[in-house]
Motif scaffolding. Structure first.
Motif, PDB file in Angstrom:
ATOM      1  N   VAL A   1      -0.416   5.780   1.879  1.00  0.00           N
ATOM      2  CA  VAL A   1       0.505   4.907   2.605  1.00  0.00           C
ATOM      3  C   VAL A   1       0.647   3.550   1.917  1.00  0.00           C
ATOM      4  CG1 VAL A   1       0.754   3.558   4.733  1.00  0.00           C
ATOM      5  CG2 VAL A   1       0.309   6.012   4.856  1.00  0.00           C
ATOM      6  N   ILE A   2      -0.444   3.027   1.378  1.00  0.00           N
ATOM      7  CA  ILE A   2      -0.380   1.736   0.684  1.00  0.00           C
ATOM      8  C   ILE A   2       0.598   1.815  -0.485  1.00  0.00           C
ATOM      9  CG2 ILE A   2      -1.714   0.066  -0.669  1.00  0.00           C
ATOM     10  CD1 ILE A   2      -4.186   0.926   0.904  1.00  0.00           C
ATOM     11  N   LEU A   3       0.531   2.905  -1.232  1.00  0.00           N
ATOM     12  CA  LEU A   3       1.424   3.086  -2.372  1.00  0.00           C
ATOM     13  C   LEU A   3       2.865   3.256  -1.896  1.00  0.00           C
ATOM     14  CD1 LEU A   3       0.906   3.200  -5.432  1.00  0.00           C
ATOM     15  CD2 LEU A   3       0.948   5.688  -5.258  1.00  0.00           C
ATOM     16  N   LYS A   4       3.060   3.956  -0.785  1.00  0.00           N
ATOM     17  CA  LYS A   4       4.404   4.135  -0.240  1.00  0.00           C
ATOM     18  C   LYS A   4       5.038   2.791   0.108  1.00  0.00           C
ATOM     19  CE  LYS A   4       3.670   8.743   1.723  1.00  0.00           C
ATOM     20  NZ  LYS A   4       3.575   9.552   2.949  1.00  0.00           N
ATOM     21  N   VAL A   5       4.247   1.892   0.674  1.00  0.00           N
ATOM     22  CA  VAL A   5       4.771   0.571   1.026  1.00  0.00           C
ATOM     23  C   VAL A   5       5.225  -0.173  -0.229  1.00  0.00           C
ATOM     24  CG1 VAL A   5       4.165  -1.697   1.981  1.00  0.00           C
ATOM     25  CG2 VAL A   5       3.412   0.386   3.142  1.00  0.00           C
TER      26      VAL A   5
ATOM     27  N   GLY B   1       6.200  14.060  -2.662  1.00  0.00           N
ATOM     28  CA  GLY B   1       5.708  13.432  -1.444  1.00  0.00           C
ATOM     29  C   GLY B   1       5.568  11.940  -1.563  1.00  0.00           C
ATOM     30  N   CYS B   2       6.090  11.388  -2.647  1.00  0.00           N
ATOM     31  CA  CYS B   2       6.004   9.948  -2.888  1.00  0.00           C
ATOM     32  C   CYS B   2       7.363   9.325  -2.629  1.00  0.00           C
ATOM     33  CB  CYS B   2       5.568   9.706  -4.343  1.00  0.00           C
ATOM     34  SG  CYS B   2       5.493   7.963  -4.808  1.00  0.00           S
ATOM     35  N   ALA B   3       7.371   8.083  -2.158  1.00  0.00           N
ATOM     36  CA  ALA B   3       8.641   7.390  -1.911  1.00  0.00           C
ATOM     37  C   ALA B   3       9.464   7.261  -3.183  1.00  0.00           C
ATOM     38  CB  ALA B   3       8.366   6.007  -1.319  1.00  0.00           C
ATOM     39  N   SER B   4       8.807   7.331  -4.339  1.00  0.00           N
ATOM     40  CA  SER B   4       9.528   7.217  -5.609  1.00  0.00           C
ATOM     41  C   SER B   4      10.246   8.501  -5.986  1.00  0.00           C
ATOM     42  CB  SER B   4       8.547   6.866  -6.737  1.00  0.00           C
ATOM     43  OG  SER B   4       7.629   7.940  -6.950  1.00  0.00           O
TER      44      SER B   4
ATOM     45  N   TRP C   1       6.182   1.130  -3.179  1.00  0.00           N
ATOM     46  CA  TRP C   1       7.391   1.758  -3.709  1.00  0.00           C
ATOM     47  C   TRP C   1       8.616   1.402  -2.873  1.00  0.00           C
ATOM     48  CZ3 TRP C   1       8.194   3.346  -8.335  1.00  0.00           C
ATOM     49  CH2 TRP C   1       7.225   4.023  -9.087  1.00  0.00           C
ATOM     50  N   LYS C   2       8.507   1.524  -1.566  1.00  0.00           N
ATOM     51  CA  LYS C   2       9.650   1.226  -0.706  1.00  0.00           C
ATOM     52  C   LYS C   2      10.072  -0.236  -0.816  1.00  0.00           C
ATOM     53  CE  LYS C   2       8.932   4.757   2.891  1.00  0.00           C
ATOM     54  NZ  LYS C   2      10.302   5.266   3.036  1.00  0.00           N
ATOM     55  N   SER C   3       9.112  -1.132  -0.923  1.00  0.00           N
ATOM     56  CA  SER C   3       9.425  -2.557  -1.036  1.00  0.00           C
ATOM     57  C   SER C   3      10.224  -2.853  -2.301  1.00  0.00           C
ATOM     58  CB  SER C   3       8.141  -3.392  -1.022  1.00  0.00           C
ATOM     59  OG  SER C   3       7.447  -3.231   0.200  1.00  0.00           O
ATOM     60  N   LEU C   4       9.888  -2.171  -3.387  1.00  0.00           N
ATOM     61  CA  LEU C   4      10.593  -2.374  -4.653  1.00  0.00           C
ATOM     62  C   LEU C   4      11.934  -1.643  -4.685  1.00  0.00           C
ATOM     63  CD1 LEU C   4       7.571  -1.972  -7.117  1.00  0.00           C
ATOM     64  CD2 LEU C   4       8.664  -4.115  -6.435  1.00  0.00           C
ATOM     65  N   LEU C   5      11.943  -0.397  -4.260  1.00  0.00           N
ATOM     66  CA  LEU C   5      13.144   0.433  -4.402  1.00  0.00           C
ATOM     67  C   LEU C   5      14.275  -0.002  -3.492  1.00  0.00           C
ATOM     68  CD1 LEU C   5      11.408   3.922  -4.714  1.00  0.00           C
ATOM     69  CD2 LEU C   5      12.577   2.668  -6.536  1.00  0.00           C
ATOM     70  N   THR C   6      13.960  -0.510  -2.305  1.00  0.00           N
ATOM     71  CA  THR C   6      15.028  -0.916  -1.388  1.00  0.00           C
ATOM     72  C   THR C   6      15.736  -2.187  -1.839  1.00  0.00           C
ATOM     73  OG1 THR C   6      13.371  -2.054  -0.004  1.00  0.00           O
ATOM     74  CG2 THR C   6      14.020   0.182   0.652  1.00  0.00           C
TER      75      THR C   6
END
Length: 395
Positions: free
Chosen positions: A163-167, A278-281, A169-174
């Motif tokens: 979940v930490i990694l997902k946050v 399964g990764c936000a990336s 990735w999402k913070s950068l990609l959005t």
């Protein structure tokens, strides 16, 4: 105890392989667990072999150059927005044990300035890979959850990053706005996404165009990594993800299938190719790796991540579809011939398509009734429409 009567559990739903694939490609795994034709796989030699087949071994790409221009900066307010509005409760936390519920308490309540600075620093260090080798290895260790289709010999391996990694990735990609992607038929990441694709497909049918729906076999894990690495290098809008991209995609990732034996034993699978599904990336990097191929076909492609639909007049559509198949094969994306290709026919009485008797179109399924596509309903022909004519070449 309450005297309130308990509700009967909801009956399990049936879901096609295409629907499950679509949900998985978008990271919507919770819809796939309670389905009558899918179950958690057992660690048998057969299932282990099927998973390995879906994870081809490939040479890893070289890391991209890092410079002051590639330093990622994530503000606390962005982290709060992602955790508070873009993530859901009940998600797998990964190996750290940090859940969205825990992060919500830390970020979305009143936060002391010292704690705010410390939390922001932690996530910026991760986004820039300012970590020890042990910490990097920890984040590159992901949980594999295998689902087995009961009606066929097939495994869907869900790979869940922390979940930490997902946050991060999402913070950068959005924050990325890529004008080149917006000019193509790729709708992933746009407002509406699959609903936008469904509308475009219906409009094409209403304009008497034929739609050929293609299914890419094992799309995310088989994409050549050089495709998205090169795209990121050449597009400045993406540079802030380079440190995290290098950390996750230029080194072997360990996907662990933990066994239910109470001893934390696991079966390890090494991941060296494709995007991490399964990764936000995963979906965004899939777009990066395929968008230049998609752009070659202009308005004739309507694409939602790895769901590809080729549109065009009957006289040209199969030539376009063949071109799409050939170009995507060059980047590791093979159209599945295990399932019948669907050809959606427009409302006109007869459809004559040169090449319809040639592979892979000779075994295609003509669709004339309303059907679910990308989570929406499209109607190839009005109810009670005329008969379909499968014409010979040039007829």
């Amino acid at each position: 105890t309450s005297d309130r009567p308990k509700r009967d559990p909801l009956p399990k739903r049936s879901m096609t392989a295409a629907q499950i694939n679509s949900y998985c490609s978008r990271g919507i795994y919770r819809k796939c667990y309670d389905v009558e034709n899918v179950e958690l796989a057992l660690p048998t030699p057969e299932n282990i072999g099927l998973i390995k087949q879906g994870l081809p071994v490939s040479e890893l790409p070289a890391p991209l150059h890092e410079s002051p221009q590639t330093v990622a900066t994530i503000a606390f307010r962005k982290l709060r927005e992602i955790i508070g509005k873009k993530m859901q409760n009940g998600k797998s936390p990964g190996l750290s044990g940090w859940t969205r519920e825990l992060l919500f308490t830390l970020f979305c309540t009143e936060v002391h300035p010292i704690a705010e600075a410390a939390l922001t620093g932690i996530f910026n260090d991760i986004a820039n890979a300012n970590l020890s080798e042990g910490e990097k290895t920890f984040f590159r260790t992901i949980i594999l959850t295998p689902l087995r289709y009961l009606d066929k010999v097939k495994i869907r391996a869900l790979m869940l990053t922390d979940v930490i990694l997902k946050v991060c990735w999402k913070s950068l990609l959005t924050e990325i706005k890529d004008d080149f992607v917006l000019k193509t038929g790729q709708v992933h990441g746009r407002k509406g996404q699959s609903a936008l694709a469904v509308l475009a497909i219906q409009m094409a049918l209403n304009e008497d165009q034929v739609v050929v729906s293609l299914d890419i076999s094992n799309a995310f894990p088989t994409l050549k990594r050089d495709t998205f690495m090169e795209y990121v290098k050449n597009h400045r809008d993406w540079w802030q993800i380079i440190p995290l991209l290098n950390m996750m995609y230029t080194v072997v990732v360990s996907a662990r299938w933990y066994l239910s034996d109470g001893k934390m034993n696991f079966i390890e699978f090494l991941v060296t190719t494709g995007t991490l599904q399964g990764c936000a990336s995963g979906p965004q990097l899939y777009v990066c790796g395929t968008v230049e191929t998609t752009a070659k076909f202009g308005a004739s492609i309507i694409q939602m991540a790895d769901d590809i639909n080729v549109c065009g007049p009957p006289s040209k559509v199969l030539g376009s579809a063949r071109g799409v198949i050939e170009e995507f094969a060059k980047i590791g994306q093979e159209v599945s011939l295990a399932k019948k290709m669907k050809i959606l026919l427009p409302p006109r009485a007869s459809v004559k398509m040169p090449g319809i008797n040639e592979a892979p179109f000779d075994k295609a399924e003509f669709v004339t009734n309303p059907l679910m596509l990308l989570g929406g309903l499209v109607s190839p022909r009005p109810a009670g429409g005329e008969a379909v004519m499968k014409a010979a070449d040039g007829a």
